[in-house]
Enzyme design. Structure first.
Site, PDB file in Angstrom:
ATOM      1  N   GLU A  41       0.827  -1.216   0.000  1.00 36.33           N
ATOM      2  CA  GLU A  41       0.000   0.000   0.000  1.00 36.33           C
ATOM      3  C   GLU A  41       0.861   1.265   0.000  1.00 36.33           C
ATOM      4  OE1 GLU A  41      -2.886   0.366   3.201  1.00 36.33           O
ATOM      5  OE2 GLU A  41      -4.529   0.250   1.786  1.00 36.33           O
TER       6      GLU A  41
ATOM      7  N   HIS B  73       7.893 -26.867  -1.212  1.00 36.65           N
ATOM      8  CA  HIS B  73       7.248 -27.941  -1.969  1.00 36.65           C
ATOM      9  C   HIS B  73       6.135 -27.396  -2.859  1.00 36.65           C
ATOM     10  CE1 HIS B  73       9.322 -31.142   0.329  1.00 36.65           C
ATOM     11  NE2 HIS B  73       9.495 -30.112   1.133  1.00 36.65           N
TER      12      HIS B  73
ATOM     13  N   LYS C  37     -13.626   1.060  -3.666  1.00 34.02           N
ATOM     14  CA  LYS C  37     -14.662   1.578  -2.759  1.00 34.02           C
ATOM     15  C   LYS C  37     -15.737   2.323  -3.553  1.00 34.02           C
ATOM     16  CE  LYS C  37     -11.859   2.182   1.408  1.00 34.02           C
ATOM     17  NZ  LYS C  37     -11.248   3.155   2.299  1.00 34.02           N
TER      18      LYS C  37
END
Ligand code: PA5
Length: 376
Positions: free
Chosen positions: A256, A277, A366
């Protein structure tokens, strides 16, 4: 001190200028926070934590992003001894997750910490409504109020207004500290203290890191050097499964803060041996645009051998491997690490010319969500 296995050229003049700018920034309140946080504030946090422990079996921590990941990272990493079960809510809009969290308090005494600087973030706001209802059903309106702890802005916002009106116990997120730099403020400290983390030791670790940021600066300059050479992805590697959420916290802080103007390094994370793995194959043989930052916690001999083996194999596979040696796996060590990453991230942002403290891109989803909700 966090020791590092690299030594890039650090432009001391530039660094001095950057550190000065960060301290002066309107969102630079975290830079000196470990040295400046008051003993009264710590006392109030510790006393409140004790009250929560005495009254409840479950503590619900509501928040998202910077208002959530820091305390979860430390609580999960240290697994402090405490009778209190911590439940996290408000970090998604999944009704399945909310139901699951609500079930955890079905037959147990509980308290709620709600954290939101803006006080308007949808995910935590909806979870808070649901838990408030549960509290009122169980303890009545007056009893419910005594079990709500609000951590928010000290002057305005929906949560601030409500907390003031209804007389919740309140803690302030200082105006000059943004969400993802707030873990050493009440945002992180109250949930951690309630969970049994020694916050005095955590702060003292962060304070010592703030007094000597030489290696954090080296790390920031090294990352810039690698980015300039085309390494645009950083994989944070840990060999301690309990630090999964600490890696998540770093991803949030770096992602961010840096991801602007196409200048950020994409933060990814692996936890070994599990990921040896799976993503281990990609690390060894995939596209060579990534570098690896091993967060090397003190460990037993066997685990230390895997660290060494990975370092050798990945270096041979032409991955630049940076190693950060953490002095201790405890509150002090994590306090140092928190500050190390915060300051290194902010220095890197300044080196590439982006603002470490805003998140304009987060607004886009948003806005879209708002439109969809209005349509509905
Ligand atoms: O780091 C940040 O600034 C963000 O991740 C915020 O912490 C997050 O969006 C939550 O915001 P608020 O505390 O205002 O609810």
């Amino acid at each position: 001190m966090i020791e590092v296995n690299f030594s890039p050229k650090v432009d001391e003049n530039k660094l001095g200028g950057i550190l000065g700018e960060l301290k002066e920034d309107a969102f630079g309140g975290w830079v000196d926070l470990p040295l400046k946080i008051s003993t009264e504030e710590i006392k109030k946090i510790n006393e409140t934590a004790e009250k929560i422990q005495n009254e409840s079996e479950v503590l619900v921590c509501i928040g998202i992003g910077g208002s959530y990941l820091g305390h979860r990272a430390i609580i999960e990493a240290l697994r402090p001894k405490s009778k209190l079960e911590i439940v996290y809510a408000g970090n998604s809009l999944s009704s399945r997750e909310l139901e699951f969290a609500l079930k955890k308090v079905a037959d147990k005494d509980f308290s709620v910490i709600v954290i939101s600087k803006s006080g308007t973030t949808l995910e935590p706001a909806l979870a808070f409504e649901a838990f408030k209802k549960k509290l009122a059903e169980r303890y009545g309106v007056v009893g419910a109020i005594k079990r709500i702890y609000a951590i928010t802005d000290g002057y305005s916002g929906t949560l601030y207004e409500e907390a003031k009106r209804d007389n919740y116990t309140r803690f302030v997120i200082p105006r000059n500290i943004g969400g993802r730099y707030s873990v050493l403020s009440p945002v992180g400290l109250l949930p951690m203290a309630a969970a049994g983390v020694d916050i005095d030791a955590l702060i003292s670790g962060a304070a010592s890191a703030s007094e000597d940021n030489k290696n954090a600066a080296k790390y920031a300059f090294m990352r810039k050097m690698l980015f300039d050479k085309g390494f645009d992805t950083e994989v944070f590697a840990s060999f301690e499964p309990a630090t999964f959420y600490f890696n998540e916290w770093i991803k949030q802080l770096f992602g961010e803060s840096e991801g602007k103007n196409k200048r950020g390094i994409f933060p990814a994370s692996v936890v070994y041996s599990t990921d040896l793995h799976s993503l281990g194959q990609f690390m060894q043989d995939g596209r060579r645009n990534l570098f690896e930052t091993i967060i090397n916690y003190p460990t037993d001999d066997l685990n230390a051998k895997i660290v060494e083996a990975v370092l050798k194999a990945h270096t041979a596979g032409r991955i630049p491997v940076l190693k950060l040696d953490v002095p201790s796996y405890d509150e002090k060590g994590f306090g140092e690490l928190i500050y190390f990453f915060e300051i290194a991230c902010a220095i890197y942002c300044k080196l590439v010319g982006v603002n470490p403290f805003d998140q304009p891109g987060v607004e886009a989803y948003k806005e879209e969500l708002k439109k969809l909700m209005e349509e509905k």
